[in-house]
Design a protein around this motif. Structure first.
Motif, PDB file in Angstrom:
ATOM      1  N   ARG A  59       0.865  -1.184   0.000  1.00 22.04           N
ATOM      2  CA  ARG A  59       0.000   0.000   0.000  1.00 22.04           C
ATOM      3  C   ARG A  59       0.900   1.231   0.000  1.00 22.04           C
ATOM      4  NH1 ARG A  59      -1.121  -1.027   5.176  1.00 22.04           N
ATOM      5  NH2 ARG A  59       0.207  -2.859   4.857  1.00 22.04           N
ATOM      6  N   ILE A  60       0.933   1.945  -1.118  1.00 20.17           N
ATOM      7  CA  ILE A  60       1.811   3.114  -1.256  1.00 20.17           C
ATOM      8  C   ILE A  60       0.949   4.363  -1.380  1.00 20.17           C
ATOM      9  CG2 ILE A  60       3.610   4.205  -2.629  1.00 20.17           C
ATOM     10  CD1 ILE A  60       4.534   1.682  -1.232  1.00 20.17           C
ATOM     11  N   VAL A  61       1.334   5.419  -0.642  1.00 22.50           N
ATOM     12  CA  VAL A  61       0.555   6.652  -0.596  1.00 22.50           C
ATOM     13  C   VAL A  61       1.239   7.748  -1.405  1.00 22.50           C
ATOM     14  CG1 VAL A  61      -0.588   8.351   0.882  1.00 22.50           C
ATOM     15  CG2 VAL A  61      -0.168   6.035   1.749  1.00 22.50           C
ATOM     16  N   VAL A  62       0.447   8.455  -2.210  1.00 19.02           N
ATOM     17  CA  VAL A  62       0.874   9.701  -2.843  1.00 19.02           C
ATOM     18  C   VAL A  62       0.108  10.823  -2.157  1.00 19.02           C
ATOM     19  CG1 VAL A  62       0.971  11.065  -4.963  1.00 19.02           C
ATOM     20  CG2 VAL A  62       1.368   8.585  -5.048  1.00 19.02           C
ATOM     21  N   PHE A  63       0.835  11.720  -1.494  1.00 20.74           N
ATOM     22  CA  PHE A  63       0.208  12.788  -0.730  1.00 20.74           C
ATOM     23  C   PHE A  63       0.009  14.040  -1.584  1.00 20.74           C
ATOM     24  CE2 PHE A  63       2.367  10.172   2.478  1.00 20.74           C
ATOM     25  CZ  PHE A  63       1.318   9.925   3.353  1.00 20.74           C
ATOM     26  N   GLN A  64      -0.705  15.011  -0.998  1.00 21.33           N
ATOM     27  CA  GLN A  64      -0.965  16.271  -1.685  1.00 21.33           C
ATOM     28  C   GLN A  64       0.286  17.127  -1.784  1.00 21.33           C
ATOM     29  OE1 GLN A  64      -3.450  20.348  -0.683  1.00 21.33           O
ATOM     30  NE2 GLN A  64      -4.350  18.416  -0.062  1.00 21.33           N
ATOM     31  N   GLU A  65       1.151  17.063  -0.774  1.00 19.83           N
ATOM     32  CA  GLU A  65       2.290  17.965  -0.695  1.00 19.83           C
ATOM     33  C   GLU A  65       3.288  17.679  -1.817  1.00 19.83           C
ATOM     34  OE1 GLU A  65       1.225  16.082   1.801  1.00 19.83           O
ATOM     35  OE2 GLU A  65       0.235  17.574   3.059  1.00 19.83           O
ATOM     36  N   PHE A  66       3.808  18.740  -2.411  1.00 13.16           N
ATOM     37  CA  PHE A  66       4.808  18.590  -3.463  1.00 13.16           C
ATOM     38  C   PHE A  66       6.155  18.135  -2.891  1.00 13.16           C
ATOM     39  CE2 PHE A  66       2.519  22.171  -5.932  1.00 13.16           C
ATOM     40  CZ  PHE A  66       1.585  21.263  -6.392  1.00 13.16           C
ATOM     41  N   ASP A  67       6.457  18.568  -1.681  1.00  9.16           N
ATOM     42  CA  ASP A  67       7.788  18.345  -1.131  1.00  9.16           C
ATOM     43  C   ASP A  67       7.873  17.005  -0.408  1.00  9.16           C
ATOM     44  OD1 ASP A  67       8.768  20.777  -2.083  1.00  9.16           O
ATOM     45  OD2 ASP A  67       7.974  21.850  -0.346  1.00  9.16           O
ATOM     46  N   GLN A  68       7.463  15.932  -1.090  1.00 11.39           N
ATOM     47  CA  GLN A  68       7.558  14.597  -0.519  1.00 11.39           C
ATOM     48  C   GLN A  68       8.748  13.840  -1.091  1.00 11.39           C
ATOM     49  OE1 GLN A  68       4.168  12.068  -2.109  1.00 11.39           O
ATOM     50  NE2 GLN A  68       3.494  14.063  -2.830  1.00 11.39           N
ATOM     51  N   LEU A  69       9.590  14.548  -1.876  1.00 13.46           N
ATOM     52  CA  LEU A  69      10.777  13.949  -2.473  1.00 13.46           C
ATOM     53  C   LEU A  69      12.021  14.473  -1.765  1.00 13.46           C
ATOM     54  CD1 LEU A  69       9.839  14.559  -6.239  1.00 13.46           C
ATOM     55  CD2 LEU A  69       9.401  12.487  -4.889  1.00 13.46           C
ATOM     56  N   PRO A  70      12.882  13.603  -1.244  1.00 15.80           N
ATOM     57  CA  PRO A  70      14.137  14.083  -0.653  1.00 15.80           C
ATOM     58  C   PRO A  70      14.911  14.942  -1.649  1.00 15.80           C
ATOM     59  CG  PRO A  70      13.806  11.768  -0.121  1.00 15.80           C
ATOM     60  CD  PRO A  70      12.723  12.141  -1.090  1.00 15.80           C
ATOM     61  N   PRO A  71      15.232  16.194  -1.293  1.00 17.13           N
ATOM     62  CA  PRO A  71      15.805  17.130  -2.265  1.00 17.13           C
ATOM     63  C   PRO A  71      17.244  16.808  -2.650  1.00 17.13           C
ATOM     64  CG  PRO A  71      15.706  18.134  -0.090  1.00 17.13           C
ATOM     65  CD  PRO A  71      14.967  16.837   0.012  1.00 17.13           C
TER      66      PRO A  71
END
Length: 283
Positions: free
Chosen positions: A95-107
């Protein structure tokens, strides 16, 4: 629980296989300094393999909390969540979640490294296997040319496409999306909806999608669960597989949106006061 289509009665044949995901009488609660608040009350529904199942309701109805419970981040106060018959007790790569926030990727990681990371950590793939699968997933969302870019160089919509690519690369049993396009402008949001539906056509994954937009629910979903205002209770379950992006603006689509609004809030939306909308809603 009654199941309705937007034409009141469903003509879709009942699935022969058991549900992939079962939410059975689930009540969710959270604690504030003053009291315990009930977010949802005895919610039940089934999600079958290949469904595009949408949780729709007003802000505060507990739909995002319900998604987090399916993901294993929140334990039900009562009831049970089962995936392939097994009780959900904790998060997992199925079960993988995609959230609303754009900054969910380690920069500090490039785009391809962001997609590879969970494949290496959770799936145990070799570096070569993870890179191959990551590049294939990025190709599907149209970002293969940005594999070596860093997140800060991407637009909001592109970051969400990376997050979707990362989720799909994991090949979860259920893809969970929590209002993933809510913060995008209208044109980008429509493009993301188009891309999501195209990906579903290509990969046939099972989707559980949260939104508070009636129009988005009709476009994205094949089935829609309506939740009441706080605490969230099931108002109705609807079949909406007859609609898509091309349906928007059509008489049947607008009439369906008005019916949903009335079921959720007890009165037609303001736009129903136009002669065309009044005529459509009366059919």
């Amino acid at each position: 629980m009654a199941t309705h289509s937007l034409r009141v009665v469903s003509d879709r044949a009942a699935p022969l296989l058991p549900p992939l995901l079962q939410i059975d009488g689930v009540s969710l609660e959270y604690r504030t300094p003053e009291r315990i608040v009930r977010a949802t009350h005895q919610v039940s529904f089934d999600v079958h393999a290949g469904d595009r199942f949408v949780l729709l309701g007003p802000s505060g109805c507990g739909k995002s909390t319900l998604l987090k419970a399916v993901a294993g981040f929140v334990a039900p106060a009562e009831g049970e969540i089962r995936l392939e018959g097994q009780r959900v007790r904790q998060p997992g790569p199925d079960r993988i979640v995609v959230f609303q926030e754009f900054d969910q990727l380690p920069p500090w990681k490039t785009v391809v490294q962001n997609v590879m990371f969970p494949l290496r950590q959770a799936r145990g793939l070799s570096r070569a296997e993870a890179r191959e699968r990551a590049l294939d997933s990025l190709e599907k969302v149209g970002l293969a040319d940005f594999a070596d870019a860093y997140p800060h160089t991407l637009s909001g919509g592109m970051k969400q496409r990376v997050a979707i690519a990362r989720a799909l690369a994991m090949r979860p049993k259920v893809l969970l999306m929590d209002e993933p396009f809510a913060a995008l402008d209208a044109l980008t949001r429509r493009r993301m909806q188009e891309e999501l539906l195209a990906l579903w056509d290509d990969a046939g994954f099972t989707l559980l999608f949260v939104t508070h937009s009636i129009e988005e629910a009709l476009v994205v979903g094949s089935r829609i669960l309506l939740l009441s205002p706080h605490p969230g209770r099931v108002r109705a379950e609807l079949n909406s597989h007859q609609f898509g992006l091309a349906s928007q603006g059509g008489t049947e689509f607008q009439a369906a949106a008005q019916r949903i609004h009335t079921m959720l809030f007890g009165e037609p939306a303001a736009e129903a006061q136009t002669p065309r909308a009044r005529s459509a809603a009366s059919r």
